[in-house]
Design a protein around this motif. Structure first.
Motif, PDB file in Angstrom:
ATOM      1  N   ALA A 149       0.826  -1.304  -0.091  1.00  0.00           N
ATOM      2  CA  ALA A 149       0.041   0.016   0.068  1.00  0.00           C
ATOM      3  C   ALA A 149       1.272   1.325  -0.134  1.00  0.00           C
ATOM      4  N   LYS A 150       1.991   1.235   0.782  1.00  0.00           N
ATOM      5  CA  LYS A 150       2.835   2.319   0.540  1.00  0.00           C
ATOM      6  C   LYS A 150       3.977   2.485  -0.823  1.00  0.00           C
ATOM      7  N   ARG A 151       3.760   2.105  -1.709  1.00  0.00           N
ATOM      8  CA  ARG A 151       4.219   1.974  -2.912  1.00  0.00           C
ATOM      9  C   ARG A 151       3.625   2.178  -4.144  1.00  0.00           C
ATOM     10  N   LEU A 152       1.798   2.065  -3.667  1.00  0.00           N
ATOM     11  CA  LEU A 152       1.122   2.355  -4.352  1.00  0.00           C
ATOM     12  C   LEU A 152       1.214   4.180  -5.024  1.00  0.00           C
ATOM     13  N   PRO A 153       1.816   4.699  -4.189  1.00  0.00           N
ATOM     14  CA  PRO A 153       1.566   5.883  -4.950  1.00  0.00           C
ATOM     15  C   PRO A 153       2.523   6.144  -5.784  1.00  0.00           C
ATOM     16  N   ASP A 154       4.323   5.192  -5.164  1.00  0.00           N
ATOM     17  CA  ASP A 154       5.171   5.781  -5.847  1.00  0.00           C
ATOM     18  C   ASP A 154       4.760   5.529  -7.897  1.00  0.00           C
ATOM     19  N   ALA A 155       4.001   3.923  -7.501  1.00  0.00           N
ATOM     20  CA  ALA A 155       3.958   2.846  -8.498  1.00  0.00           C
ATOM     21  C   ALA A 155       3.133   3.792 -10.029  1.00  0.00           C
ATOM     22  N   ALA A 156       2.804   4.706  -8.700  1.00  0.00           N
ATOM     23  CA  ALA A 156       1.187   5.777  -9.604  1.00  0.00           C
ATOM     24  C   ALA A 156       1.556   6.492 -10.743  1.00  0.00           C
ATOM     25  N   HIS A 157       2.200   7.405  -9.868  1.00  0.00           N
ATOM     26  CA  HIS A 157       3.364   8.200 -10.715  1.00  0.00           C
ATOM     27  C   HIS A 157       4.512   7.511 -11.523  1.00  0.00           C
ATOM     28  N   ALA A 158       5.034   6.437 -11.728  1.00  0.00           N
ATOM     29  CA  ALA A 158       5.501   5.790 -12.292  1.00  0.00           C
ATOM     30  C   ALA A 158       4.565   5.258 -14.243  1.00  0.00           C
ATOM     31  N   LEU A 159       3.721   4.990 -13.760  1.00  0.00           N
ATOM     32  CA  LEU A 159       2.614   4.812 -14.671  1.00  0.00           C
ATOM     33  C   LEU A 159       2.514   5.500 -15.199  1.00  0.00           C
ATOM     34  N   ASP A 160       2.297   6.896 -14.936  1.00  0.00           N
ATOM     35  CA  ASP A 160       2.124   7.931 -15.129  1.00  0.00           C
ATOM     36  C   ASP A 160       3.283   8.916 -15.604  1.00  0.00           C
ATOM     37  N   LEU A 161       4.775   8.594 -15.332  1.00  0.00           N
ATOM     38  CA  LEU A 161       5.522   9.082 -16.454  1.00  0.00           C
ATOM     39  C   LEU A 161       5.523   8.303 -17.436  1.00  0.00           C
ATOM     40  N   MET A 162       5.743   6.437 -17.887  1.00  0.00           N
ATOM     41  CA  MET A 162       6.025   6.021 -18.490  1.00  0.00           C
ATOM     42  C   MET A 162       4.503   6.540 -20.074  1.00  0.00           C
ATOM     43  N   THR A 163       3.371   6.692 -19.367  1.00  0.00           N
ATOM     44  CA  THR A 163       2.534   6.995 -20.022  1.00  0.00           C
ATOM     45  C   THR A 163       2.453   8.430 -20.990  1.00  0.00           C
ATOM     46  N   GLY A 164       2.996   9.369 -20.153  1.00  0.00           N
ATOM     47  CA  GLY A 164       4.224  10.540 -20.792  1.00  0.00           C
ATOM     48  C   GLY A 164       4.878   9.768 -21.544  1.00  0.00           C
ATOM     49  N   ILE A 165       5.702   9.211 -21.377  1.00  0.00           N
ATOM     50  CA  ILE A 165       6.912   8.664 -22.100  1.00  0.00           C
ATOM     51  C   ILE A 165       6.286   8.226 -24.201  1.00  0.00           C
ATOM     52  N   TYR A 166       5.514   7.090 -23.324  1.00  0.00           N
ATOM     53  CA  TYR A 166       4.833   6.509 -24.430  1.00  0.00           C
ATOM     54  C   TYR A 166       4.167   7.769 -25.981  1.00  0.00           C
ATOM     55  N   GLU A 167       3.288   8.159 -24.709  1.00  0.00           N
ATOM     56  CA  GLU A 167       3.328   9.658 -25.554  1.00  0.00           C
ATOM     57  C   GLU A 167       3.797  10.539 -26.920  1.00  0.00           C
ATOM     58  N   GLN A 168       5.482  10.346 -25.665  1.00  0.00           N
ATOM     59  CA  GLN A 168       5.940  11.300 -26.926  1.00  0.00           C
ATOM     60  C   GLN A 168       7.096  10.343 -28.039  1.00  0.00           C
ATOM     61  N   ALA A 169       6.687   9.236 -27.476  1.00  0.00           N
ATOM     62  CA  ALA A 169       7.386   8.265 -28.639  1.00  0.00           C
ATOM     63  C   ALA A 169       6.240   8.260 -29.541  1.00  0.00           C
ATOM     64  N   VAL A 170       4.916   8.493 -29.551  1.00  0.00           N
ATOM     65  CA  VAL A 170       4.121   8.100 -30.784  1.00  0.00           C
ATOM     66  C   VAL A 170       3.894   9.538 -31.318  1.00  0.00           C
ATOM     67  N   ARG A 171       4.249  10.573 -30.868  1.00  0.00           N
ATOM     68  CA  ARG A 171       4.069  11.540 -31.748  1.00  0.00           C
ATOM     69  C   ARG A 171       5.860  11.732 -32.754  1.00  0.00           C
ATOM     70  N   GLU A 172       6.649  11.087 -32.356  1.00  0.00           N
ATOM     71  CA  GLU A 172       8.363  10.458 -33.108  1.00  0.00           C
ATOM     72  C   GLU A 172       7.958   9.670 -33.895  1.00  0.00           C
ATOM     73  N   ALA A 173       7.699   8.569 -33.240  1.00  0.00           N
ATOM     74  CA  ALA A 173       7.021   7.537 -34.319  1.00  0.00           C
ATOM     75  C   ALA A 173       5.876   8.145 -35.561  1.00  0.00           C
ATOM     76  N   ALA A 174       4.903   9.340 -35.417  1.00  0.00           N
ATOM     77  CA  ALA A 174       4.581   9.375 -36.398  1.00  0.00           C
ATOM     78  C   ALA A 174       4.562  10.583 -37.413  1.00  0.00           C
ATOM     79  N   THR A 175       5.945  11.352 -36.237  1.00  0.00           N
ATOM     80  CA  THR A 175       6.284  12.080 -37.216  1.00  0.00           C
ATOM     81  C   THR A 175       7.741  11.546 -38.161  1.00  0.00           C
ATOM     82  N   HIS A 176       7.916  10.036 -37.586  1.00  0.00           N
ATOM     83  CA  HIS A 176       9.422   9.437 -39.013  1.00  0.00           C
ATOM     84  C   HIS A 176       8.445   9.347 -39.534  1.00  0.00           C
ATOM     85  N   ARG A 177       7.536   8.666 -39.659  1.00  0.00           N
ATOM     86  CA  ARG A 177       6.803   7.522 -39.653  1.00  0.00           C
ATOM     87  C   ARG A 177       7.136   7.615 -41.831  1.00  0.00           C
ATOM     88  N   HIS A 178       7.938   6.415 -42.229  1.00  0.00           N
ATOM     89  CA  HIS A 178       8.008   6.287 -44.180  1.00  0.00           C
ATOM     90  C   HIS A 178       6.876   5.694 -44.804  1.00  0.00           C
TER      91      HIS A 178
END
Length: 200
Positions: A149-178
């Motif tokens: 239970a004590k680790r849940l806030p950190d886990a939620a924060h990590a998932l939010d960070l990964m969401t942002g990283i995936y979204e940025q990777a999505v933009r990069e992939a869409a920008t440079h798609r062949h």
């Protein structure tokens, strides 16, 4: 025939086409943990909802109901898509029609003023009873795991960070798609040794 000197064999081979380096292995492990957790979460949502109302709904449809109920204020399709980080508006609209037909959600407004959705009296009651089952079954199971239970806030924060990283990777992939059919400019040119028709 020479005998091969067999070295110590590893019991498991974690390397594959998405996990060629230790860093890629860690990311792949995280991604497949996310997939399994998402499916388990969906199973839980559907079963918990079925325990309080005779209404067949998928995990995302159940989540949509609770997002509509959140803060007891009407929400538009755009609000719901933003809250859930979804882009599949037609699927959201299909789920909304299903929730309306089940008497859990009501639609109000018009195209010009804006259409919004809110939980009905039945929908609010279902959400409250769902929360009761969740409090009785899920939350104590988490509390019984040491320090989880004590680790849940950190886990939620990590998932939010990964969401942002995936979204940025999505933009990069869409920008440079062949473009389809366009040769990859980074493919190495054939050397004379690679071309069987080239004569010395």
């Amino acid at each position: 025939m020479k005998n091969r000197q067999a070295g110590p064999q590893k019991p498991l081979d974690r390397s594959w086409h998405l996990a060629r380096t230790p860093e890629e292995m860690d990311v792949a492990d995280l991604e497949y943990a996310l997939i399994r957790c998402f499916e388990a979460f969906g199973h839980w949502q559907a079963e918990c909802l079925a325990s309080v109302v005779e209404f067949q709904a998928s995990g995302p449809e159940n989540a949509l109901l609770h997002m509509i109920r959140a803060n007891d204020r009407p929400k538009s399709v755009r609000d719901l898509a933003h809250m859930a980080n979804r882009q599949d508006v037609p699927n959201i609209q299909y789920s909304l029609r299903k929730l309306i037909k089940g008497g859990l959600v009501a639609k109000s407004g018009s195209g010009r003023a804006g259409v919004t959705y809110e939980a009905t009296a039945l929908g609010r009651d279902v959400c409250d009873r769902y929360a009761d089952v969740r409090a009785d079954l899920l939350v104590p199971s988490i509390a019984r795991q040491p320090d989880l239970a004590k680790r849940l806030p950190d886990a939620a924060h990590a998932l939010d960070l990964m969401t942002g990283i995936y979204e940025q990777a999505v933009r990069e992939a869409a920008t440079h798609r062949h473009r389809p059919g366009r040769p990859d400019a980074e493919m190495p040119a054939k050397t004379p040794q690679q071309n069987p028709r080239r004569r010395n």
